[in-house]
Design an enzyme around this catalytic site. Structure first.
Site, PDB file in Angstrom:
ATOM      1  N   ALA A  36       0.796  -1.227   0.000  1.00  0.00           N
ATOM      2  CA  ALA A  36       0.000   0.000   0.000  1.00  0.00           C
ATOM      3  C   ALA A  36       0.831   1.280   0.000  1.00  0.00           C
ATOM      4  O   ALA A  36       0.280   2.372  -0.077  1.00  0.00           O
ATOM      5  CB  ALA A  36      -0.936  -0.001   1.211  1.00  0.00           C
ATOM      6  N   LYS A  37       2.146   1.169   0.074  1.00  0.00           N
ATOM      7  CA  LYS A  37       2.991   2.388   0.086  1.00  0.00           C
ATOM      8  C   LYS A  37       3.096   2.947  -1.328  1.00  0.00           C
ATOM      9  O   LYS A  37       2.796   2.250  -2.304  1.00  0.00           O
ATOM     10  CB  LYS A  37       4.380   2.056   0.634  1.00  0.00           C
ATOM     11  CG  LYS A  37       4.367   1.379   1.998  1.00  0.00           C
ATOM     12  CD  LYS A  37       4.068   2.339   3.135  1.00  0.00           C
ATOM     13  CE  LYS A  37       3.706   1.549   4.375  1.00  0.00           C
ATOM     14  NZ  LYS A  37       4.276   1.967   5.602  1.00  0.00           N
ATOM     15  N   PRO A  38       3.577   4.193  -1.484  1.00  0.00           N
ATOM     16  CA  PRO A  38       3.625   4.784  -2.833  1.00  0.00           C
ATOM     17  C   PRO A  38       4.338   3.890  -3.859  1.00  0.00           C
ATOM     18  O   PRO A  38       3.857   3.727  -4.975  1.00  0.00           O
ATOM     19  CB  PRO A  38       4.378   6.094  -2.605  1.00  0.00           C
ATOM     20  CG  PRO A  38       4.021   6.485  -1.208  1.00  0.00           C
ATOM     21  CD  PRO A  38       3.937   5.174  -0.454  1.00  0.00           C
TER      22      PRO A  38
END
Ligand code: PLP
Length: 388
Positions: free
Chosen positions: A203-205
């Protein structure tokens, strides 16, 4: 509607991801395969730092950075209480003591004015100057490091933080788990402190299809020590062990997935910027009832999250309920600051120690944020908020 739509991204680059994965299946080097060094080189170049060291997660990146700096038992590290638990958890896992300091109410990042006070308080270990851990210490912990967090993708104020840390002889470790792609004064996040750590949690960039992380530093000696620590403190070969380390390698398959995803990352960063701008266009006025994110003029956010402040806890509950009924997922980052979490109760902090963090935890919530969010969906989200 999805809070984070990884499917839309996969649709675009499915073939490239499959090709990268097939290459790994063909060469079979699942541990420390060539994709890892390729990724380290590409990402280090992108952020503008000499060394990138791939590892097993953002949490392990923080732990390895602390270990490489010699932070351990009897030491203290200053950090923010308004962050994901892993930040302070890594400090505890290293054997050190987290010392919290409050955040700036506009950026949700470490407040340099509070940092100046806590450095003095922790150096003299005088809790009358600033709240300090109230544990029963045989002797006062030695202050060694500062770990600012680039929350939601906005870099902390590194010019001031680095200067204060330098005065106190402290190393700065940037928790850039949410800010890969962000910028501060024309420099990239992950290049803003002596060591920086990012995460490839999906879910991180820049997310993988599993866990992963990377540590960035300009210091070749630190990079070499971290490379050793992440394979059990290995020396010249597998069976020479220099010190106690961990199994903290980045997975070859994850590196392969990340190579495919990084191809479109710079473009996705711009797409996130557009999505954030669109939200702010709809919501950045007094009658919206929410305060939108404020990115300092000399920064770019990586837009890991688009987090707004409701007027108070009941206003937030109402907005989340209305959005939920309209099929819009929301999330609260973070409902409880770390100094009030059971895991950190041994530090003896109390409610009221960090009033800005506590107030934000009651008012904040995050809207769906990913590069593929449609303007029409954003308008629908905004309408639900405006009609409350
Ligand atoms: C996600 C995150 C971490 C931990 O990263 P993992 O890869 O999940 O271990 C650390 N700090 C912050 C601020 C994070 O958001």
């Amino acid at each position: 509607m999805r809070f984070i739509d990884l499917g839309a991204q996969q649709k675009r680059i499915r073939k490239a991801i499959e090709n990268r994965i097939h290459a790994v299946l063909d060469h079979g080097q699942y541990i420390m395969g060539p994709e890892i060094a390729m990724l380290e080189k590409k990402l280090a170049e992108y952020v503008g730092v000499a060394h990138g060291v791939g590892c097993s997660s953002g949490t392990d990146a923080l732990l390895l950075a602390l270990m490489a700096c010699g932070v351990g038992s009897g030491d203290a590290v200053i950090t923010s209480p308004f962050t994901f638990t892993a930040t302070a958890e890594a400090i505890m896992l290293a054997g050190a003591i987290p010392v919290f300091t409050d955040i700036d109410s506009l950026t949700f990042n470490m407040d340099p004015a509070a940092l100046e006070r806590v450095i003095r308080a922790a150096t003299e270990w005088d809790a009358s100057l600033h709240p300090l851990p109230a544990g029963d210490y045989a002797k006062p912990p030695r202050l060694k490091a500062v770990m600012p967090v680039d929350l939601f993708g906005i870099p902390a104020d590194y010019d001031r933080i680095n200067a204060l840390a330098a005065d106190g002889g402290l190393v700065v470790i940037e928790d850039a788990a949410q800010s890969f792609g962000g910028e501060y004064k024309a420099r990239k996040a992950c290049a803003l402190a002596e060591i920086a750590c990012t995460s490839f949690f999906p879910a991180k960039p820049l997310g993988a299809y599993g866990d992963g992380g990377m540590i960035f530093t300009g210091d070749g000696r630190l990079a070499a020590r971290m490379r050793s620590l992440l394979v059990h403190g290995q020396g010249r070969d597998k069976y020479e062990n220099l010190e106690i380390g961990l199994n903290g390698r980045l997975d070859t398959l994850q590196a392969a997935v990340l190579l495919a995803k990084f191809e479109i990352f710079p473009e996705e960063r711009i797409m996130r910027e557009r999505v954030a701008g669109q939200y702010s266009f709809f919501l950045d006025h007094d009658s919206s009832g929410v305060r939108v994110p404020k990115v300092p003029a000399d920064c770019c956010s990586a837009w890991a999250q688009y987090s707004v402040l409701a007027r108070d806890a009941s206003h937030r509950a109402l907005l989340q309920e209305n959005l939920g009924k309209a099929g819009v997922p929301t999330a609260i980052y973070y409902p409880r600051p770390l100094h009030l979490q059971p895991a950190f109760s041994s530090l003896g902090y109390r409610e009221g120690d960090f009033p800005v963090s506590e107030a934000c935890s009651r008012r904040i919530f995050s809207l769906p944020m990913h590069p593929y969010l449609e303007p029409e969906d954003q308008e629908r989200i905004a309408r639900v908020i405006l009609s409350a």
